[in-house]
Motif scaffolding. Structure first.
Motif, PDB file in Angstrom:
ATOM      1  N   PHE A 157       0.846  -1.194   0.000  1.00 33.22           N
ATOM      2  CA  PHE A 157       0.000   0.000   0.000  1.00 33.22           C
ATOM      3  C   PHE A 157       0.885   1.250   0.000  1.00 33.22           C
ATOM      4  CE2 PHE A 157      -2.175  -3.429   2.193  1.00 33.22           C
ATOM      5  CZ  PHE A 157      -3.438  -3.442   1.600  1.00 33.22           C
ATOM      6  N   PRO A 158       1.461   1.617  -1.142  1.00 36.90           N
ATOM      7  CA  PRO A 158       2.419   2.723  -1.137  1.00 36.90           C
ATOM      8  C   PRO A 158       1.772   4.099  -1.265  1.00 36.90           C
ATOM      9  CG  PRO A 158       2.339   1.749  -3.312  1.00 36.90           C
ATOM     10  CD  PRO A 158       1.399   0.953  -2.451  1.00 36.90           C
ATOM     11  N   THR A 159       2.266   5.044  -0.489  1.00 40.34           N
ATOM     12  CA  THR A 159       2.043   6.454  -0.749  1.00 40.34           C
ATOM     13  C   THR A 159       3.114   6.895  -1.732  1.00 40.34           C
ATOM     14  OG1 THR A 159       1.085   6.856   1.428  1.00 40.34           O
ATOM     15  CG2 THR A 159       1.987   8.754   0.273  1.00 40.34           C
ATOM     16  N   LYS A 160       2.738   7.695  -2.741  1.00 40.31           N
ATOM     17  CA  LYS A 160       3.641   7.985  -3.849  1.00 40.31           C
ATOM     18  C   LYS A 160       3.957   9.471  -3.921  1.00 40.31           C
ATOM     19  CE  LYS A 160       0.476   6.216  -6.396  1.00 40.31           C
ATOM     20  NZ  LYS A 160      -0.355   5.660  -5.299  1.00 40.31           N
ATOM     21  N   ASN A 161       5.182   9.781  -4.263  1.00 39.73           N
ATOM     22  CA  ASN A 161       5.613  11.137  -4.577  1.00 39.73           C
ATOM     23  C   ASN A 161       6.379  11.044  -5.890  1.00 39.73           C
ATOM     24  OD1 ASN A 161       6.619  13.709  -4.757  1.00 39.73           O
ATOM     25  ND2 ASN A 161       7.432  13.781  -2.671  1.00 39.73           N
ATOM     26  N   ILE A 162       5.789  11.535  -6.983  1.00 43.93           N
ATOM     27  CA  ILE A 162       6.330  11.289  -8.315  1.00 43.93           C
ATOM     28  C   ILE A 162       6.524  12.605  -9.043  1.00 43.93           C
ATOM     29  CG2 ILE A 162       5.902  10.191 -10.551  1.00 43.93           C
ATOM     30  CD1 ILE A 162       4.131   8.168  -9.014  1.00 43.93           C
ATOM     31  N   LYS A 163       7.756  12.906  -9.404  1.00 42.18           N
ATOM     32  CA  LYS A 163       8.083  14.053 -10.252  1.00 42.18           C
ATOM     33  C   LYS A 163       8.821  13.526 -11.474  1.00 42.18           C
ATOM     34  CE  LYS A 163       8.386  17.392  -6.463  1.00 42.18           C
ATOM     35  NZ  LYS A 163       9.230  18.404  -5.771  1.00 42.18           N
ATOM     36  N   LEU A 164       8.376  13.968 -12.659  1.00 38.95           N
ATOM     37  CA  LEU A 164       8.935  13.423 -13.881  1.00 38.95           C
ATOM     38  C   LEU A 164       8.997  14.510 -14.937  1.00 38.95           C
ATOM     39  CD1 LEU A 164       8.146   9.948 -15.301  1.00 38.95           C
ATOM     40  CD2 LEU A 164       7.986  11.922 -16.824  1.00 38.95           C
ATOM     41  N   GLY A 165      10.104  14.577 -15.643  1.00 39.83           N
ATOM     42  CA  GLY A 165      10.283  15.562 -16.696  1.00 39.83           C
ATOM     43  C   GLY A 165      10.713  14.913 -17.992  1.00 39.83           C
ATOM     44  N   PHE A 204      -1.991  15.562 -10.522  1.00 36.21           N
ATOM     45  CA  PHE A 204      -2.996  14.565 -10.904  1.00 36.21           C
ATOM     46  C   PHE A 204      -3.438  13.690  -9.725  1.00 36.21           C
ATOM     47  CE2 PHE A 204      -0.461  15.557 -14.666  1.00 36.21           C
ATOM     48  CZ  PHE A 204      -1.466  15.960 -15.534  1.00 36.21           C
ATOM     49  N   ASP A 205      -3.091  14.122  -8.528  1.00 33.67           N
ATOM     50  CA  ASP A 205      -3.556  13.463  -7.303  1.00 33.67           C
ATOM     51  C   ASP A 205      -3.167  11.988  -7.273  1.00 33.67           C
ATOM     52  OD1 ASP A 205      -4.718  13.397  -4.815  1.00 33.67           O
ATOM     53  OD2 ASP A 205      -6.714  12.931  -5.576  1.00 33.67           O
ATOM     54  N   PHE A 206      -1.876  11.717  -7.518  1.00 34.29           N
ATOM     55  CA  PHE A 206      -1.364  10.351  -7.475  1.00 34.29           C
ATOM     56  C   PHE A 206      -0.783   9.986  -6.116  1.00 34.29           C
ATOM     57  CE2 PHE A 206      -0.283  10.142 -12.296  1.00 34.29           C
ATOM     58  CZ  PHE A 206      -1.628  10.063 -12.574  1.00 34.29           C
ATOM     59  N   ASN A 207      -0.887  10.849  -5.125  1.00 32.16           N
ATOM     60  CA  ASN A 207      -0.207  10.621  -3.849  1.00 32.16           C
ATOM     61  C   ASN A 207      -0.952   9.681  -2.917  1.00 32.16           C
ATOM     62  OD1 ASN A 207       1.923  12.251  -4.552  1.00 32.16           O
ATOM     63  ND2 ASN A 207       1.102  14.078  -3.566  1.00 32.16           N
ATOM     64  N   ASP A 208      -2.199   9.379  -3.189  1.00 28.45           N
ATOM     65  CA  ASP A 208      -2.972   8.520  -2.294  1.00 28.45           C
ATOM     66  C   ASP A 208      -2.452   7.084  -2.327  1.00 28.45           C
ATOM     67  OD1 ASP A 208      -4.541  10.654  -1.632  1.00 28.45           O
ATOM     68  OD2 ASP A 208      -6.133  10.178  -3.064  1.00 28.45           O
ATOM     69  N   ASN A 209      -2.744   6.358  -1.255  1.00 28.36           N
ATOM     70  CA  ASN A 209      -2.356   4.949  -1.198  1.00 28.36           C
ATOM     71  C   ASN A 209      -3.090   4.153  -2.266  1.00 28.36           C
ATOM     72  OD1 ASN A 209      -2.075   5.929   1.850  1.00 28.36           O
ATOM     73  ND2 ASN A 209      -0.675   4.237   1.503  1.00 28.36           N
ATOM     74  N   GLN A 210      -2.379   3.225  -2.858  1.00 31.83           N
ATOM     75  CA  GLN A 210      -2.944   2.340  -3.862  1.00 31.83           C
ATOM     76  C   GLN A 210      -2.453   0.928  -3.593  1.00 31.83           C
ATOM     77  OE1 GLN A 210      -1.260   2.832  -7.710  1.00 31.83           O
ATOM     78  NE2 GLN A 210      -2.489   1.252  -8.673  1.00 31.83           N
ATOM     79  N   ALA A 211      -3.368  -0.005  -3.527  1.00 31.71           N
ATOM     80  CA  ALA A 211      -2.974  -1.391  -3.292  1.00 31.71           C
ATOM     81  C   ALA A 211      -2.384  -1.981  -4.564  1.00 31.71           C
ATOM     82  CB  ALA A 211      -4.168  -2.210  -2.834  1.00 31.71           C
ATOM     83  N   THR A 212      -1.258  -2.662  -4.427  1.00 34.03           N
ATOM     84  CA  THR A 212      -0.628  -3.320  -5.558  1.00 34.03           C
ATOM     85  C   THR A 212      -0.021  -4.634  -5.084  1.00 34.03           C
ATOM     86  OG1 THR A 212       0.997  -3.084  -7.353  1.00 34.03           O
ATOM     87  CG2 THR A 212       1.576  -2.141  -5.216  1.00 34.03           C
ATOM     88  N   TYR A 213       0.211  -5.542  -6.007  1.00 40.52           N
ATOM     89  CA  TYR A 213       0.761  -6.847  -5.650  1.00 40.52           C
ATOM     90  C   TYR A 213       2.229  -6.726  -5.246  1.00 40.52           C
ATOM     91  CZ  TYR A 213       3.172  -6.863 -10.167  1.00 40.52           C
ATOM     92  OH  TYR A 213       3.992  -6.555 -11.220  1.00 40.52           O
TER      93      TYR A 213
END
Length: 274
Positions: free
Chosen positions: A40-48, A64-73
């Motif tokens: 269940f990662p919280t994400k901080n993503i910067k990309l250029g 784009f509000d990608f910082n929320d927790n997301q369940a992944t395998y």
């Protein structure tokens, strides 16, 4: 008679060794170890992606509000092919896509998306870790080891939508830009396992490296403290807190830019050992 006494003595030593081995937590002794679970990662993503300004990036997390927790395998496999050496492999992936009205002007892969453009964006990230380690110290209740490995990062991102631009040639037209790269980052690492009982074990692992090779450069930290509970002989439960810090500069034909990604959060896994 003396030979009989010697045989009994040797059998006693062997039985003692087997008894001590049985008293160890399976994490310290079993040959194969397989984990499968949810991260269940919280994400901080910067990309250029801009050849003219490669150090500038878009904060995908905030925009784009990608910082929320997301369940992944999450999968992890370990093979101890002898008492000293082991091979480990693990993987997880994160995929996000969302729509937003831009509150700032961004340049992405040579297209200028002006403030007010309504766009859809997404990121795709997969990690594959392979690690070869050697035991440094071990005892009835602990093991310490270190080794070398590689993190293969499959990173991609896109932005698409109707573009508001000062450039009349593309004003109001649909634009889509996509970048991707497969980036191998070698690393050094170490682990420590402490098992005070046959049921409970506490673990910690750390990987680190910083490298520059031709068309890319990057660095990483991969930290994973956790606890294991052995439910039955060949089956157990694990809870970890994983922290993955990644940064890289990419200079390839299909991507000239950079990224800075942080993933952190708990994982819950079931493991089998034999």
């Amino acid at each position: 008679m003396k030979y009989f006494i010697l045989i009994i003595f040797l059998l006693g030593i062997n039985a003692t060794a087997i008894s001590q081995e049985d008293e160890k937590h399976p994490l310290l002794t079993d040959k194969f170890y397989l984990e499968a679970g949810v991260f269940f990662p919280t994400k901080n993503i910067k990309l250029g992606a801009d050849a003219s300004a490669p150090e500038e990036g878009i904060d995908f997390g905030d925009t784009f509000d990608f910082n929320d927790n997301q369940a992944t395998y999450f999968f992890n496999f370990e093979w101890r092919w002898n008492r000293k050496w082991r091979l480990t492999a693990e993987t997880f992936a994160v995929n996000n896509a969302a729509r937003a009205t831009l509150d700032s002007t961004y340049v992405f892969d040579d297209v200028t998306f002006e403030k007010g453009s309504f766009v859809r964006a997404g990121i795709e990230f997969s990690l594959y870790r392979v690690f070869v380690g050697r035991l440094i110290s071990s005892g009835p209740k602990h093991s310490l080891g270190a080794g070398l490995g590689v993190h293969a990062l499959n990173v991609g991102a896109f932005i698409e939508g109707e573009v508001i631009s000062n450039d009349d040639r593309i004003d109001g037209t649909f634009q889509k830009r996509r970048v991707s790269a497969l980036i191998p980052l070698p690393n050094i690492g170490a682990w420590y396992h402490w098992a005070p009982t046959q049921k409970w074990a506490f673990i910690a692992r750390a990987d680190w490296f910083g490298i520059t090779i031709d068309e890319y450069s990057g660095g990483l930290w991969n930290l994973a403290p956790g606890v294991r509970y052995q439910i039955i002989k060949n089956f157990g439960l694990g809870i970890d807190y994983r922290i993955l810090l990644l940064s890289a500069r990419v200079n390839q034909n299909n991507w000239n830019g950079n990224f800075d990604m942080n993933f952190s959060g708990p994982s819950i896994t079931l493991h089998g050992n034999f």
